[in-house]
Design an enzyme around this catalytic site. Sequence first.
Site, short mmCIF file in Angstrom:
data_model
loop_
_atom_site.label_atom_id
_atom_site.label_comp_id
_atom_site.label_asym_id
_atom_site.label_seq_id
_atom_site.Cartn_x
_atom_site.Cartn_y
_atom_site.Cartn_z
N ALA A 114 0.85 -1.17 0.06
CA ALA A 114 -0.02 0.15 -0.04
C ALA A 114 0.80 1.11 0.22
CB ALA A 114 -0.82 0.05 1.15
N LYS A 115 0.28 2.22 -0.25
CA LYS A 115 1.08 3.54 -0.28
C LYS A 115 0.08 4.73 -0.12
CE LYS A 115 5.47 4.85 -0.32
NZ LYS A 115 6.72 3.94 0.01
N GLY A 116 0.35 5.89 0.33
CA GLY A 116 -0.45 6.90 0.66
C GLY A 116 0.21 8.05 0.49
#
Length: 425
Positions: A114-116
């Site tokens: 995931a990444k944000g």
Amino acid sequence: MALPTSSVTLEHEINPWEAQSARFDFAARKLNLEEGLWKMLSTPARELIVHFPVAMDDGHIEMFTGFRVQHSIARGPGKGGIRYTPDLTLDEVRALASWMTWKCAVVAIPFGGAKGGVICDPKKMSRGELERMTRRYTAEIIDFIGPEKDVPAPDMNTNEQTMAWIMDTYSMHKGHTVTSVVTGKPLNIGGSRGRIEATGRGVMVACDESLRYLNMPIDDCRVVIQGFGNVGSNAARLMMEHGYRIVGVAEVDGGLAHPNGIDIHQLIEFKQRNGTILGFPGAEAMPSEELLVSECEILIPAATENVITSRNADRIQARIVVEGANGPTTAVADDILADKKIFVVPDILANAGGVTASYFEWVQDRQGYFWKEAVIIEQLETILRDSFEDVVRYAEAHNVNNRIAAYMLAIDRVAYTIKQRGIYA
Ligand code: NAD
């Protein structure tokens, strides 16, 4: 490899999602990946875009845009950093999320990818504005994250303090303290020993293993490092202490070189005092672009994406490139380095020390029991050495370079998990 140099503009070459997809497609083809799995793994599972208000110091309301992308949660909760940059795009977050899927699978830890991030310029914001933005962003993505769902960590322009604010905001909403919702926290609120230098330590392990594999000595091995932030400075310090000769350090505002080696302890102190490495008395000034292509055994790009491209790859003189940063080499440059027989340790292996230590932090938070630093270092080094061995053996067995081997190994592991679980289609 997948992209012929002549037909690719620099704009396409440096698009991170296209860079990721080029390697994924090539590796998936080599693996004869089933079409359904190919489609699943080439598409992020979930993408959240949020637009939210923040009260600025002068009283006016500013709107911000944030993202959180979960590429795959097949092997466990999503795992990946949160970055604050003015030019952040959904494509960049997608690419970084998928790199996290492959990275966690390469080192066989039970996380997905995931990444944000938030589009903002943290240099122009006060501490209060950053805190309010972080808390409101957390509130916006709160149903998306959690110890069993998706566990953020620091990335560009976010740090321990940012993680402490996210942990606190999440905990306030839940009504009790949930330390395991993020990693990279300060030590006294559930952080782990050894986390800060873990990525740099992993880079050193990758260098040690590369030299062992290629039968080259550590003593007097000349190293050039680009980026003197968390990854670069810790790798440089640990490696100097281990017998490497750091002959060049390249920063965003200029570089330094010394043929006999730079004293990294003194350089760290100098940078802390002056906010820059420029003017350091123990080395000569040299333009950063020149340092990248200067003579050395090991080049460590540990700053940012797209620094080794079709524009400079043919001039690189290093025997080994160890990617401390995420995505420093474009797919086109991969081919050029391969033609020059440069041994590349790809990002999803070389900088996996950080996420591995994050995994230890998550485990410790859930256990409520904290390990000694020696235990962390030993476990970290074991995982990274084993993973290096897995990748180079895979490369030999399939006659591909290390990057494609790492992708193939990772895709194979994720695809196998999905097949075992069965596709809920
Ligand atoms: P950081 O912000 O602490 O340091 C980055 C350094 O690179 C800064 O000193 C900056 O001035 C310098 N820099 C930026 N652009 C540059 C350029 N064009 N030329 C030369 N120097 C430049 O960041 P970090 O945490 O060290 O991360 C560096 C890279 O490693 C990023 O790609 C990040 O995604 C990746 N990474 C970091 C970790 C981690 O644990 N910190 C883990 C895995 C991957």
